[in-house]
Design a protein around this motif. Structure first.
Motif, short mmCIF file in Angstrom:
data_model
loop_
_atom_site.label_atom_id
_atom_site.label_comp_id
_atom_site.label_asym_id
_atom_site.label_seq_id
_atom_site.Cartn_x
_atom_site.Cartn_y
_atom_site.Cartn_z
N ASP A 108 0.81 -1.23 0.00
CA ASP A 108 0.00 0.00 0.00
C ASP A 108 0.84 1.27 0.00
N LEU A 109 2.15 1.12 0.03
CA LEU A 109 3.03 2.28 0.15
C LEU A 109 3.22 3.01 -1.18
N PHE A 110 3.14 2.26 -2.29
CA PHE A 110 3.53 2.83 -3.58
C PHE A 110 2.33 3.14 -4.46
N LYS A 111 2.35 4.35 -5.00
CA LYS A 111 1.29 4.78 -5.91
C LYS A 111 1.45 4.13 -7.27
N ARG A 112 2.68 4.06 -7.74
CA ARG A 112 2.99 3.46 -9.04
C ARG A 112 4.33 2.73 -8.95
N ILE A 113 4.49 1.72 -9.81
CA ILE A 113 5.72 0.91 -9.82
C ILE A 113 6.23 0.81 -11.26
N ILE A 114 7.54 0.94 -11.42
CA ILE A 114 8.17 0.84 -12.74
C ILE A 114 9.27 -0.21 -12.66
N LEU A 115 9.21 -1.21 -13.52
CA LEU A 115 10.25 -2.25 -13.59
C LEU A 115 10.91 -2.19 -14.96
N LEU A 205 4.30 -0.17 -14.65
CA LEU A 205 4.83 -0.03 -16.01
C LEU A 205 6.02 -0.97 -16.16
N LEU A 206 5.93 -1.86 -17.13
CA LEU A 206 6.98 -2.84 -17.38
C LEU A 206 7.72 -2.45 -18.66
N ILE A 207 9.00 -2.13 -18.53
CA ILE A 207 9.79 -1.62 -19.65
C ILE A 207 10.89 -2.63 -20.00
N ALA A 208 10.99 -2.96 -21.28
CA ALA A 208 12.01 -3.91 -21.72
C ALA A 208 12.71 -3.41 -22.97
N THR A 249 16.92 7.47 -24.81
CA THR A 249 15.97 7.03 -23.77
C THR A 249 15.76 8.16 -22.76
N ASN A 250 14.52 8.55 -22.61
CA ASN A 250 14.15 9.57 -21.63
C ASN A 250 13.03 9.00 -20.77
N LEU A 251 13.39 8.58 -19.56
CA LEU A 251 12.43 7.87 -18.71
C LEU A 251 11.22 8.74 -18.39
N TYR A 252 11.46 10.02 -18.11
CA TYR A 252 10.33 10.90 -17.80
C TYR A 252 9.35 10.97 -18.97
N GLU A 253 9.88 11.09 -20.18
CA GLU A 253 9.01 11.15 -21.36
C GLU A 253 8.27 9.83 -21.57
N ILE A 254 8.93 8.70 -21.27
CA ILE A 254 8.26 7.40 -21.37
C ILE A 254 7.08 7.35 -20.41
N LEU A 255 7.29 7.81 -19.17
CA LEU A 255 6.21 7.84 -18.19
C LEU A 255 5.08 8.75 -18.67
N ASP A 257 4.36 9.72 -21.81
CA ASP A 257 3.71 9.20 -23.02
C ASP A 257 2.76 8.04 -22.70
N ASN A 258 2.99 7.37 -21.60
CA ASN A 258 2.16 6.21 -21.25
C ASN A 258 1.19 6.52 -20.11
N ASP A 259 0.90 7.82 -19.95
CA ASP A 259 -0.09 8.26 -18.94
C ASP A 259 0.23 7.70 -17.56
N PHE A 260 1.51 7.72 -17.22
CA PHE A 260 1.92 7.14 -15.95
C PHE A 260 2.26 8.21 -14.91
N LEU A 261 1.91 9.45 -15.20
CA LEU A 261 2.17 10.55 -14.28
C LEU A 261 0.87 11.07 -13.69
N GLU A 262 0.88 11.32 -12.41
CA GLU A 262 -0.24 12.03 -11.81
C GLU A 262 -0.05 13.52 -12.09
N SER A 263 -1.06 14.31 -11.82
CA SER A 263 -0.99 15.74 -12.16
C SER A 263 0.20 16.42 -11.48
#
Length: 275
Positions: A108-115, A205-208, A249-255, A257-263
Motif C-alpha cells: 500500500d506504500l507505492f502509488k505506481r511501480i516501474i520495472l 509499467l513494465l519496460i524492456a 531514452t528519456n524515462l520521464y518522457e516514457i512515463l 507518453d504512457n499516462d503514468f504521471l499524476e498531475s
C-alpha cells in the motif's frame, strides 16, 4: 552523508535540489548498486519528481530480506520529512528484483511501480547461471578484462555517449569480485510469491529493451504482465539491457507518453550524497 558512511550502510543519493512538494521517486539500481548511473536521467525526472537513488556499499553482502528492510527504512525516513505525497518505486535489472520484494512487503506504500529489464529472468539463461558459479575461480585481477568484455551485452554501445560508456565501465570495475559473486548468487536464488504479486493493484509499467543481449527481458515483462493485475508493457525497440544510459531514452518522457504521471508529477542535476 559522507562517502565513508555510504561504504557502511545503504543510503539514498539525493539531487542538489530537493523538492518535497513533488511525488517521491525511488530508484533501485542494477548489479553495480552505486545508484550513480541514473544521473543521465535525473534532470528529466526532476521535472516532476523528488528523486532518490539507492546506493549500496561496495562490500554489501546482505540478503534480499535485509536489502528490502533497508529500502523501506530509507523511504520511511524520507516520508517522515513530508509524508503527504505519493511514492513511485522504480527498479532496474537487479533493482527490478529488489523492487518486487519491496513492493510485496509494503503493497500500500507505492502509488505506481516501474520495472525496467528486471533480472528475475536470470535463471532462464543457463549459461549465465553456470558461468556465475565458476567466477570464484577467476583471479580478481581479471575482473577488469571481464567487465570490458561484458559491455556489449550490457548495452547498445553505439547508442551511449563516450562519457557514459566510460562511467559504465568504471562503475562495473568499482564493485569488488566478492560482491559481484554475492549479487549473482542472489539472482540465481531469486524467488517471488506470485500470489503476493497479484495483490499489487496499483499501476505497474513494465519496460524492456528489445535488443537486450544479456537477459530475455521482453519475454520476462510479458510473463510478469500476466501476473500483475494492472500493468502496461513498453518495449523499447533498439535498446539494450542498460537502456537508461542510451541517448535516445528519456524515462520521464516514457512515463508521460504512457499516462503514468499524476498531475503533480506532470510538470513542465546530477546526484550527490546527502544525509
Amino acid at each position: 552523508m559522507t562517502i565513508t558512511e555510504v561504504e557502511l550502510n545503504p543510503c539514498f543519493l539525493t539531487p542538489k535540489r530537493v523538492q518535497p512538494e513533488y511525488p517521491l521517486l525511488v530508484y533501485l539500481p542494477g548489479m553495480d548498486g552505486t545508484g550513480q548511473l541514473l544521473r543521465s536521467q535525473t534532470a528529466g525526472l526532476e521535472t516532476g519528481f523528488d528523486v532518490r537513488s539507492l546506493a549500496l556499499p561496495r562490500k554489501d553482502l546482505n540478503t534480499w530480506d535485509a536489502l528490502t528492510k533497508s529500502v523501506l527504512d530509507l523511504i520511511d525516513a524520507e516520508l517522515e520529512k513530508s509524508s503527504q505525497r505519493p511514492v513511485y518505486l522504480c527498479g532496474e535489472s537487479f533493482g527490478g528484483c529488489l523492487a518486487m520484494k519491496v513492493a510485496i512487503q509494503a503493497p500500500d506504500l507505492f502509488k505506481r511501480i516501474i520495472l525496467i529489464n528486471p533480472a528475475s529472468s536470470f535463471h532462464l539463461r543457463p549459461w549465465l547461471s553456470w558461468a556465475s558459479q565458476l567466477t570464484y575461480l577467476v583471479p580478481s585481477g581479471l575482473y577488469d578484462v571481464g567487465a570490458l568484455g561484458l559491455l556489449p551485452f550490457l548495452a547498445s554501445l553505439s547508442r551511449i555517449s563516450r562519457s557514459d560508456r566510460h562511467d559504465l565501465l568504471k562503475t562495473m570495475r568499482s564493485v569488488p569480485a566478492e560482491t559481484v559473486l554475492w549479487r549473482l548468487s542472489l539472482l540465481r536464488e531469486f524467488d517471488i510469491d506470485e500470489e503476493k504479486l497479484r495483490r499489487l493493484t496499483q499501476p505497474v509499467l513494465l519496460i524492456a529493451g528489445a535488443s537486450d543481449r544479456l537477459l530475455p527481458s521482453v519475454s520476462e515483462v510479458n510473463r510478469i504482465g500476466k501476473i500483475l493485475p494492472n500493468n502496461k508493457i513498453v518495449v523499447l525497440p533498439n535498446c539494450g539491457h542498460a537502456c537508461l544510459l542510451e541517448q535516445d531514452t528519456n524515462l520521464y518522457e516514457i512515463l508521460k507518453d504512457n499516462d503514468f504521471l499524476e498531475s503533480k508529477a506532470d510538470k513542465g542535476t546530477g546526484l550527490e550524497v546527502r544525509g
